[in-house]
Design a protein around this motif. Structure first.
Motif, PDB file in Angstrom:
ATOM      1  N   ILE A  37       0.873  -1.184   0.000  1.00 25.63           N
ATOM      2  CA  ILE A  37       0.000   0.000   0.000  1.00 25.63           C
ATOM      3  C   ILE A  37       0.903   1.224   0.000  1.00 25.63           C
ATOM      4  CG2 ILE A  37      -1.853   1.208   1.199  1.00 25.63           C
ATOM      5  CD1 ILE A  37      -2.469  -1.385   2.674  1.00 25.63           C
ATOM      6  N   CYS A  38       0.641   2.168  -0.902  1.00 25.79           N
ATOM      7  CA  CYS A  38       1.501   3.357  -0.964  1.00 25.79           C
ATOM      8  C   CYS A  38       0.676   4.622  -0.824  1.00 25.79           C
ATOM      9  CB  CYS A  38       2.332   3.359  -2.236  1.00 25.79           C
ATOM     10  SG  CYS A  38       1.476   3.963  -3.685  1.00 25.79           S
ATOM     11  N   GLY A  39       1.354   5.752  -0.906  1.00 26.90           N
ATOM     12  CA  GLY A  39       0.694   7.049  -0.757  1.00 26.90           C
ATOM     13  C   GLY A  39      -0.419   7.264  -1.766  1.00 26.90           C
ATOM     14  N   THR A  40      -0.222   6.753  -2.979  1.00 21.16           N
ATOM     15  CA  THR A  40      -1.269   6.888  -3.998  1.00 21.16           C
ATOM     16  C   THR A  40      -2.538   6.163  -3.547  1.00 21.16           C
ATOM     17  OG1 THR A  40       0.422   6.992  -5.704  1.00 21.16           O
ATOM     18  CG2 THR A  40      -1.807   6.463  -6.436  1.00 21.16           C
ATOM     19  N   ASP A  41      -2.371   4.959  -3.009  1.00 18.92           N
ATOM     20  CA  ASP A  41      -3.531   4.192  -2.536  1.00 18.92           C
ATOM     21  C   ASP A  41      -4.239   4.931  -1.392  1.00 18.92           C
ATOM     22  OD1 ASP A  41      -2.967   1.942  -4.280  1.00 18.92           O
ATOM     23  OD2 ASP A  41      -1.307   1.487  -2.931  1.00 18.92           O
ATOM     24  N   GLY A  60      -4.384  -1.097  -6.251  1.00 15.38           N
ATOM     25  CA  GLY A  60      -3.140  -1.779  -5.879  1.00 15.38           C
ATOM     26  C   GLY A  60      -2.226  -1.975  -7.076  1.00 15.38           C
ATOM     27  N   HIS A  61      -0.956  -1.592  -6.931  1.00 15.10           N
ATOM     28  CA  HIS A  61      -0.028  -1.667  -8.067  1.00 15.10           C
ATOM     29  C   HIS A  61       1.382  -2.064  -7.663  1.00 15.10           C
ATOM     30  CE1 HIS A  61       0.177   2.393  -6.378  1.00 15.10           C
ATOM     31  NE2 HIS A  61       1.464   2.269  -6.619  1.00 15.10           N
ATOM     32  N   GLU A  62       1.635  -2.300  -6.357  1.00 19.55           N
ATOM     33  CA  GLU A  62       2.971  -2.730  -5.908  1.00 19.55           C
ATOM     34  C   GLU A  62       2.812  -4.178  -5.485  1.00 19.55           C
ATOM     35  OE1 GLU A  62       4.354  -0.137  -2.787  1.00 19.55           O
ATOM     36  OE2 GLU A  62       3.982   1.662  -3.964  1.00 19.55           O
ATOM     37  N   MET A  63       3.229  -5.116  -6.320  1.00 20.81           N
ATOM     38  CA  MET A  63       2.828  -6.501  -6.053  1.00 20.81           C
ATOM     39  C   MET A  63       3.876  -7.519  -6.456  1.00 20.81           C
ATOM     40  SD  MET A  63       2.349  -7.933  -9.216  1.00 20.81           S
ATOM     41  CE  MET A  63       1.320  -9.362  -8.827  1.00 20.81           C
ATOM     42  N   ILE A 145       9.549  -4.099  -5.542  1.00 22.83           N
ATOM     43  CA  ILE A 145      10.251  -3.782  -6.799  1.00 22.83           C
ATOM     44  C   ILE A 145       9.690  -2.489  -7.405  1.00 22.83           C
ATOM     45  CG2 ILE A 145      10.728  -4.555  -9.166  1.00 22.83           C
ATOM     46  CD1 ILE A 145      12.289  -6.109  -7.013  1.00 22.83           C
ATOM     47  N   GLU A 146       8.367  -2.340  -7.411  1.00 27.02           N
ATOM     48  CA  GLU A 146       7.777  -1.163  -8.070  1.00 27.02           C
ATOM     49  C   GLU A 146       8.244   0.143  -7.417  1.00 27.02           C
ATOM     50  OE1 GLU A 146       4.579   1.885  -8.958  1.00 27.02           O
ATOM     51  OE2 GLU A 146       5.380   1.152  -7.066  1.00 27.02           O
ATOM     52  N   PRO A 147       8.129   0.312  -6.097  1.00 27.50           N
ATOM     53  CA  PRO A 147       8.640   1.566  -5.530  1.00 27.50           C
ATOM     54  C   PRO A 147      10.158   1.710  -5.689  1.00 27.50           C
ATOM     55  CG  PRO A 147       7.867   0.086  -3.785  1.00 27.50           C
ATOM     56  CD  PRO A 147       7.418  -0.506  -5.084  1.00 27.50           C
TER      57      PRO A 147
HETATM   58 ZN    ZN Z   1       2.817   3.267  -5.371  1.00 27.17          ZN
END
Ligand code: ZN
Ligand code: ZN
Length: 341
Positions: A37-41, A60-63, A145-147
């Motif tokens: 979960i990130c700031g965008t979420d 959700g996009h960091e997976m 990996i995404e962040p």
């Molecule tokens: Zn993010």
């Protein structure tokens, strides 16, 4: 049936059963292991992105996860492969795409915001978005990996080189990752952060920190750099004071990298930009090469992914996970989406 967390608007999530989406031609279905979960979420949860996220929506996009099913015409991937996903889809026809900058396509779709994301057990995406993970990389680390790719892109755009000095303003997850990626290219790094808990995390992972409310940061940076100033400042705080400080800290021909998403226009000391021949560099998401470098850095341990994961929460407790992140004191909170078990 599999389970999916749906953002319902008004700070609410509902987790319920859905039919998995069979992969069409050129698509794969992934059994999701973890979603960060990130700031965008958090912005989505607060309703700040309701113009893009139409409830009920799976975000959700960091997976990380494993390939569960291949659609027709998919090559180079096999069922069971550990993977992550680059959550971008571009048009291929606009001026940015034609110039090769597909990640800043004029009509960019950010998967997990503009289309269904990974806060679910089973996720179907275009095979071209899939990035394989090393088989021995823990899937928890794969969710970072995404962040990390964000940080790799930011450092790449800054042209930071070995022996240079970088200052990172703001020690949230992206600031910490930028600090570690900057060290990986041989730069020395100082992280500025007001929050003592965040400073402590930065120190734990080997980053030097300063409290900008307690010390004269400009004097400290001058002292550390033989009176020159910082070669690169990464503005990750998103604050007006961060922008003001950034130009004060930079050396002659220093580079100011605008990482944070500033919600309003900011004052910039353009006299300082003129006087010292400073550069201002915008950075947005990442390209494929940034993901590959992120995999290499997390796998090699230069980015200590495990130490940035504060909590892992079951998908069914998605609301509690968002609350924990909002309450502060956490770096990364992951949702356990099932496939790692
Ligand atoms: Zn993010
Ligand atoms: Zn385009």
């Amino acid at each position: 049936m599999t389970r999916a967390a749906h953002y319902m608007g008004d700070r609410t999530f509902v987790v319920n059963g859905v039919e998995p989406v069979p992969p069409g031609p050129g698509q794969v279905r992934i059994d999701v292991a973890y979603t960060g979960i990130c700031g965008t979420d958090l912005h989505v949860m607060h309703g700040a992105m309701d113009h893009r996220v139409h409830a009920p929506a799976v975000i959700g996009h960091e997976m990380s996860g494993r390939i569960a099913e291949l659609g027709a015409d998919v090559t180079g991937l096999a069922v069971g492969d550990p993977v992550t996903v680059i959550p971008l889809e571009w048009c291929g026809q606009c001026p940015a795409c034609l110039a090769g900058h597909t990640h800043i396509c004029h009509r960019l779709t950010f998967i997990g915001v503009d289309s269904a994301g990974s806060m679910q057990n089973s996720w179907t995406v275009a095979a071209g978005t899939v990035v394989p993970l090393p088989p021995d990389l823990p899937l928890r680390h794969g969710a970072l990996i995404e962040p990390t790719a964000v940080a790799v892109h930011d450092v790449r755009r800054s042209r930071l080189a070995a022996g240079e000095h970088a200052v990172v303003i703001g020690a949230g997850p992206v600031g910490l990752l930028i600090g570690k990626v900057a060290q990986s290219v041989g730069a020395s790094v100082t992280v500025l952060e007001l929050d003592p808990h965040r400073r402590a995390v930065a120190e734990e992972i080997g980053l030097s920190t300063l409290d900008p409310a307690a010390v004269d940061v400009a004097a400290h940076v001058r002292e550390h750099t033989g009176d020159a100033g910082a070669d690169v400042v990464f503005e990750v705080s998103g604050s007006g004071s961060g922008v003001r400080l950034a130009t004060d800290l930079l050396a002659v021909r220093g580079r100011l990298v605008v990482v944070a998403i500033h919600p309003v226009p900011r004052e910039v000391d353009l006299h300082r930009v003129f006087w010292r021949e400073l550069e201002v560099i915008g950075v947005r998401v990442y390209a494929h090469a940034d993901f590959e470098e992120a995999v290499r850095l997390v796998h090699g341990g230069q980015v200590p992914a495990g130490r940035l994961i504060s909590r892992v929460v079951p998908l069914d407790e998605v609301a509690a996970a968002f609350e924990a992140l909002e309450a502060g004191g956490s770096v990364k909170v992951l949702l356990d989406c099932g496939a790692a078990a």
